[in-house]
Scaffold this motif. Structure first.
Motif, PDB file in Angstrom:
ATOM      1  N   HIS A 238       9.104  -1.808 -14.299  1.00 13.23           N
ATOM      2  CA  HIS A 238       7.772  -2.401 -14.272  1.00 13.23           C
ATOM      3  C   HIS A 238       7.257  -2.311 -12.835  1.00 13.23           C
ATOM      4  O   HIS A 238       7.430  -3.234 -12.034  1.00 13.23           O
ATOM      5  CB  HIS A 238       7.811  -3.857 -14.740  1.00 13.23           C
ATOM      6  N   ALA A 239       6.655  -1.200 -12.523  1.00 16.04           N
ATOM      7  CA  ALA A 239       6.248  -0.940 -11.148  1.00 16.04           C
ATOM      8  C   ALA A 239       4.873  -1.531 -10.868  1.00 16.04           C
ATOM      9  O   ALA A 239       3.929  -1.281 -11.614  1.00 16.04           O
ATOM     10  CB  ALA A 239       6.220   0.568 -10.881  1.00 16.04           C
ATOM     11  N   PRO A 240       4.728  -2.306  -9.807  1.00 18.15           N
ATOM     12  CA  PRO A 240       3.411  -2.844  -9.444  1.00 18.15           C
ATOM     13  C   PRO A 240       2.512  -1.745  -8.911  1.00 18.15           C
ATOM     14  O   PRO A 240       2.978  -0.654  -8.551  1.00 18.15           O
ATOM     15  CB  PRO A 240       3.753  -3.869  -8.361  1.00 18.15           C
ATOM     16  N   ASP A 241       1.231  -2.033  -8.842  1.00 16.13           N
ATOM     17  CA  ASP A 241       0.261  -1.058  -8.359  1.00 16.13           C
ATOM     18  C   ASP A 241       0.263  -1.028  -6.839  1.00 16.13           C
ATOM     19  O   ASP A 241      -0.652  -1.520  -6.172  1.00 16.13           O
ATOM     20  CB  ASP A 241      -1.129  -1.390  -8.900  1.00 16.13           C
ATOM     21  N   VAL A 242       1.333  -0.477  -6.284  1.00 16.19           N
ATOM     22  CA  VAL A 242       1.471  -0.284  -4.845  1.00 16.19           C
ATOM     23  C   VAL A 242       1.888   1.165  -4.622  1.00 16.19           C
ATOM     24  O   VAL A 242       2.093   1.924  -5.567  1.00 16.19           O
ATOM     25  CB  VAL A 242       2.524  -1.246  -4.245  1.00 16.19           C
TER      26      VAL A 242
ATOM     27  N   LEU B 110      -1.148  21.671  -0.815  1.00 12.36           N
ATOM     28  CA  LEU B 110      -1.808  20.372  -0.816  1.00 12.36           C
ATOM     29  C   LEU B 110      -2.560  20.168  -2.122  1.00 12.36           C
ATOM     30  O   LEU B 110      -3.203  21.083  -2.632  1.00 12.36           O
ATOM     31  CB  LEU B 110      -2.777  20.268   0.364  1.00 12.36           C
ATOM     32  N   ILE B 111      -2.453  18.952  -2.654  1.00 10.06           N
ATOM     33  CA  ILE B 111      -3.218  18.596  -3.843  1.00 10.06           C
ATOM     34  C   ILE B 111      -4.077  17.384  -3.524  1.00 10.06           C
ATOM     35  O   ILE B 111      -3.678  16.499  -2.771  1.00 10.06           O
ATOM     36  CB  ILE B 111      -2.299  18.305  -5.052  1.00 10.06           C
ATOM     37  N   GLY B 112      -5.260  17.356  -4.089  1.00 10.96           N
ATOM     38  CA  GLY B 112      -6.189  16.277  -3.796  1.00 10.96           C
ATOM     39  C   GLY B 112      -5.914  15.009  -4.561  1.00 10.96           C
ATOM     40  O   GLY B 112      -6.312  13.922  -4.149  1.00 10.96           O
ATOM     41  N   ASP B 113      -5.226  15.121  -5.688  1.00  7.85           N
ATOM     42  CA  ASP B 113      -4.966  13.977  -6.547  1.00  7.85           C
ATOM     43  C   ASP B 113      -3.930  14.417  -7.575  1.00  7.85           C
ATOM     44  O   ASP B 113      -3.547  15.577  -7.633  1.00  7.85           O
ATOM     45  CB  ASP B 113      -6.261  13.537  -7.244  1.00  7.85           C
ATOM     46  N   GLY B 114      -3.458  13.478  -8.392  1.00  7.82           N
ATOM     47  CA  GLY B 114      -2.620  13.838  -9.526  1.00  7.82           C
ATOM     48  C   GLY B 114      -1.184  14.142  -9.181  1.00  7.82           C
ATOM     49  O   GLY B 114      -0.690  15.249  -9.424  1.00  7.82           O
TER      50      GLY B 114
ATOM     51  N   GLY C 127       1.079   6.587  -5.933  1.00  6.31           N
ATOM     52  CA  GLY C 127       1.135   5.372  -6.711  1.00  6.31           C
ATOM     53  C   GLY C 127       2.497   5.153  -7.352  1.00  6.31           C
ATOM     54  O   GLY C 127       3.109   6.085  -7.874  1.00  6.31           O
ATOM     55  N   ALA C 128       2.971   3.898  -7.326  1.00  6.26           N
ATOM     56  CA  ALA C 128       4.245   3.577  -7.965  1.00  6.26           C
ATOM     57  C   ALA C 128       4.191   3.748  -9.481  1.00  6.26           C
ATOM     58  O   ALA C 128       5.146   4.265 -10.070  1.00  6.26           O
ATOM     59  CB  ALA C 128       4.667   2.161  -7.593  1.00  6.26           C
ATOM     60  N   PRO C 129       3.104   3.333 -10.161  1.00  5.30           N
ATOM     61  CA  PRO C 129       3.050   3.567 -11.610  1.00  5.30           C
ATOM     62  C   PRO C 129       3.173   5.043 -11.968  1.00  5.30           C
ATOM     63  O   PRO C 129       3.862   5.405 -12.925  1.00  5.30           O
ATOM     64  CB  PRO C 129       1.671   3.001 -12.005  1.00  5.30           C
ATOM     65  N   GLU C 130       2.513   5.887 -11.187  1.00  5.41           N
ATOM     66  CA  GLU C 130       2.623   7.333 -11.427  1.00  5.41           C
ATOM     67  C   GLU C 130       4.048   7.825 -11.188  1.00  5.41           C
ATOM     68  O   GLU C 130       4.510   8.776 -11.822  1.00  5.41           O
ATOM     69  CB  GLU C 130       1.645   8.087 -10.523  1.00  5.41           C
ATOM     70  N   GLY C 131       4.759   7.153 -10.276  1.00  2.00           N
ATOM     71  CA  GLY C 131       6.138   7.508 -10.027  1.00  2.00           C
ATOM     72  C   GLY C 131       7.014   7.282 -11.253  1.00  2.00           C
ATOM     73  O   GLY C 131       7.907   8.086 -11.551  1.00  2.00           O
ATOM     74  N   VAL C 132       6.760   6.195 -11.978  1.00  2.00           N
ATOM     75  CA  VAL C 132       7.530   5.917 -13.188  1.00  2.00           C
ATOM     76  C   VAL C 132       7.224   6.953 -14.267  1.00  2.00           C
ATOM     77  O   VAL C 132       8.123   7.428 -14.964  1.00  2.00           O
ATOM     78  CB  VAL C 132       7.242   4.494 -13.694  1.00  2.00           C
ATOM     79  N   LEU C 133       5.970   7.331 -14.403  1.00  2.00           N
ATOM     80  CA  LEU C 133       5.608   8.371 -15.373  1.00  2.00           C
ATOM     81  C   LEU C 133       6.288   9.690 -15.041  1.00  2.00           C
ATOM     82  O   LEU C 133       6.830  10.370 -15.926  1.00  2.00           O
ATOM     83  CB  LEU C 133       4.088   8.560 -15.389  1.00  2.00           C
TER      84      LEU C 133
ATOM     85  N   GLN D 250      15.984  15.950  -9.975  1.00  2.00           N
ATOM     86  CA  GLN D 250      16.328  14.775  -9.185  1.00  2.00           C
ATOM     87  C   GLN D 250      15.060  14.167  -8.607  1.00  2.00           C
ATOM     88  O   GLN D 250      14.174  14.878  -8.147  1.00  2.00           O
ATOM     89  CB  GLN D 250      17.282  15.152  -8.050  1.00  2.00           C
ATOM     90  N   MET D 251      15.000  12.847  -8.637  1.00  2.00           N
ATOM     91  CA  MET D 251      13.861  12.145  -8.055  1.00  2.00           C
ATOM     92  C   MET D 251      14.326  10.815  -7.507  1.00  2.00           C
ATOM     93  O   MET D 251      15.197  10.159  -8.087  1.00  2.00           O
ATOM     94  CB  MET D 251      12.762  11.924  -9.105  1.00  2.00           C
ATOM     95  N   GLN D 252      13.768  10.437  -6.385  1.00  2.00           N
ATOM     96  CA  GLN D 252      13.990   9.109  -5.821  1.00  2.00           C
ATOM     97  C   GLN D 252      12.645   8.518  -5.428  1.00  2.00           C
ATOM     98  O   GLN D 252      11.713   9.244  -5.051  1.00  2.00           O
ATOM     99  CB  GLN D 252      14.899   9.185  -4.594  1.00  2.00           C
ATOM    100  N   GLY D 253      12.559   7.202  -5.527  1.00  7.94           N
ATOM    101  CA  GLY D 253      11.334   6.517  -5.145  1.00  7.94           C
ATOM    102  C   GLY D 253      11.646   5.159  -4.553  1.00  7.94           C
ATOM    103  O   GLY D 253      12.611   4.493  -4.948  1.00  7.94           O
ATOM    104  N   ARG D 254      10.862   4.753  -3.588  1.00  5.80           N
ATOM    105  CA  ARG D 254      11.015   3.429  -2.962  1.00  5.80           C
ATOM    106  C   ARG D 254       9.639   2.781  -2.840  1.00  5.80           C
ATOM    107  O   ARG D 254       8.699   3.397  -2.315  1.00  5.80           O
ATOM    108  CB  ARG D 254      11.661   3.550  -1.583  1.00  5.80           C
ATOM    109  N   LEU D 255       9.517   1.570  -3.353  1.00 13.63           N
ATOM    110  CA  LEU D 255       8.248   0.866  -3.294  1.00 13.63           C
ATOM    111  C   LEU D 255       7.876   0.564  -1.848  1.00 13.63           C
ATOM    112  O   LEU D 255       8.737   0.269  -1.010  1.00 13.63           O
ATOM    113  CB  LEU D 255       8.315  -0.439  -4.084  1.00 13.63           C
ATOM    114  N   ILE D 256       6.588   0.628  -1.561  1.00 11.55           N
ATOM    115  CA  ILE D 256       6.074   0.275  -0.241  1.00 11.55           C
ATOM    116  C   ILE D 256       5.215  -0.980  -0.407  1.00 11.55           C
ATOM    117  O   ILE D 256       4.086  -0.920  -0.900  1.00 11.55           O
ATOM    118  CB  ILE D 256       5.242   1.423   0.361  1.00 11.55           C
ATOM    119  N   THR D 257       5.765  -2.114  -0.028  1.00  7.38           N
ATOM    120  CA  THR D 257       5.046  -3.393  -0.119  1.00  7.38           C
ATOM    121  C   THR D 257       4.741  -3.859   1.290  1.00  7.38           C
ATOM    122  O   THR D 257       5.632  -4.280   2.028  1.00  7.38           O
ATOM    123  CB  THR D 257       5.889  -4.437  -0.866  1.00  7.38           C
ATOM    124  N   GLN D 258       3.475  -3.785   1.670  1.00  8.25           N
ATOM    125  CA  GLN D 258       3.098  -4.005   3.054  1.00  8.25           C
ATOM    126  C   GLN D 258       2.487  -5.378   3.316  1.00  8.25           C
ATOM    127  O   GLN D 258       2.185  -5.711   4.449  1.00  8.25           O
ATOM    128  CB  GLN D 258       2.112  -2.919   3.490  1.00  8.25           C
TER     129      GLN D 258
END
Length: 332
Positions: free
Chosen positions: A124-128, A194-198, A222-228, A239-247
């Motif tokens: 359940h990834a927050p919108d960060v 480089l990609i502009g979005d997506g 985006g973290a939600p996009e990371g879960v998708l 292989q994929m790794q992700g770390r939330l950035i909560t500032q």
């Protein structure tokens, strides 16, 4: 089937074509707004179409990655229940229009995306923001790692692939925050696309570098996009790794509310998506892996969808021609 049996049935009970219809409908709805400069209208059209089709699925579904929290999104909000209520209990991650700006400008790689997993198995990834790194299948475990420098990861990937560094191409979101990252990757001799979005599409591209030309994805998105994206890699390998950035304190509070206890945790794709998963993506605009929605003069509508299942490792590309335009009429 009795209700109790339906609730405990596996995801095999969900027909692949039913999930394809969900993303097809959203993609066709959004495609009508391509190039018109109205991101909100395109996104709303996709949301309306996707929600309608999700409610036809024989599932007891809960949106865990969606359009936002309930007070921010009237439909497909986090926590919303969808489906007929008769079927397996599932988590749903979705982006009815991944790349709203891309669609509004009619640029490549806009998608309609859905992942369905066993209940309680999706992060359940927050919108960060999330710091991400991803490569495709066929490499030794641990070839790349978020805790290494971009230069080290590029060198390790080139070695594992058996090529020179200058034959590696990295996909990175074109953002000012990535200026240092882009410079470091280029300094190795590797190329940058480089990609502009997506960035869901960007990460999926690493699963088939022969077709897309992309070997590695790097950077924050985006973290939600990371879960998708993690759901897609669970189906394809890689292989994929992700770390939330909560500032900020507010971001940490939001993450805590969604069950995040360790803000510094490095998640693998298998931790972001822990069970069986189905994944579908339909092209809205033409892209590296999928063609967008095409309209013929005689009224036919053509869509192309990538649909995958983790338990079987099955990957299908489904090109469909729709002759009955009326079934999309309510989304136009």
């Amino acid at each position: 089937m009795a209700l109790t049996e339906a609730k405990t049935a596996g995801l095999d009970r969900i027909l692949t074509l039913e999930l394809v219809r969900v993303t097809e409908r959203a993609a066709v709805a959004a495609a009508r707004w391509r190039g018109r400069g109205d991101e909100k209208a395109a996104d709303q059209a996709a949301v309306d179409a996707m929600r309608k089709e999700l409610n036809n699925l024989a599932i007891e579904g809960t949106v865990v990655i969606g359009e936002g929290e309930r007070d921010e999104a009237p439909m497909l909000y986090i926590g919303e229940e969808v489906g007929t209520g008769y079927g397996p209990q599932v988590d749903i991650a979705l982006d009815p229009l991944e790349g709203t700006t891309i669609c509004a400008k009619n640029l490549p790689n806009s998608l309609a995306v859905v992942a369905i997993a066993e209940g309680g198995t999706l992060l359940h990834a927050p919108d960060v923001y999330m710091d991400k790194i991803a490569i495709g299948p066929g490499y030794p475990e641990g070839t790349v790692d978020l805790d290494r420098t971009p230069s080290e990861n590029i060198a390790a990937l080139a070695k594992a692939k058996g090529v020179r560094v200058n034959e590696i191409t990295a996909c990175i979101l074109d953002r000012p925050r990535h200026a240092k990252l882009i410079d470091e990757v280029r300094a190795t001799g590797a190329a940058v696309r480089l990609i502009g979005d997506g960035d869901v599409a960007g990460i999926i591209d690493v699963t088939d570098p022969d077709a897309t030309g992309i070997d590695i994805y790097l950077g924050t998105g985006g973290a939600p996009e990371g879960v998708l994206a993690a759901a897609a890699l669970c189906c394809t390998g890689g292989q994929m790794q992700g770390r939330l950035i909560t500032q900020s304190d507010s971001q940490k509070a939001r993450a805590s509310k969604m069950g995040i206890a360790n803000f510094d945790k490095k998640y693998t794709h298998l931790e972001m998506c822990r069970g069986e998963v189905l994944f579908a993506a339909t092209g809205v605009t033409d892209g590296n892996m999928l063609n967008g929605v095409h309209y013929a003069r005689d009224g036919r509508i053509t869509t192309e969808t990538l649909v995958m299942r983790s338990s079987k490792g099955t990957i299908r590309f489904i090109k469909a021609t729709h002759r009955d335009d009326e079934k999309f009429a309510t989304e136009s």
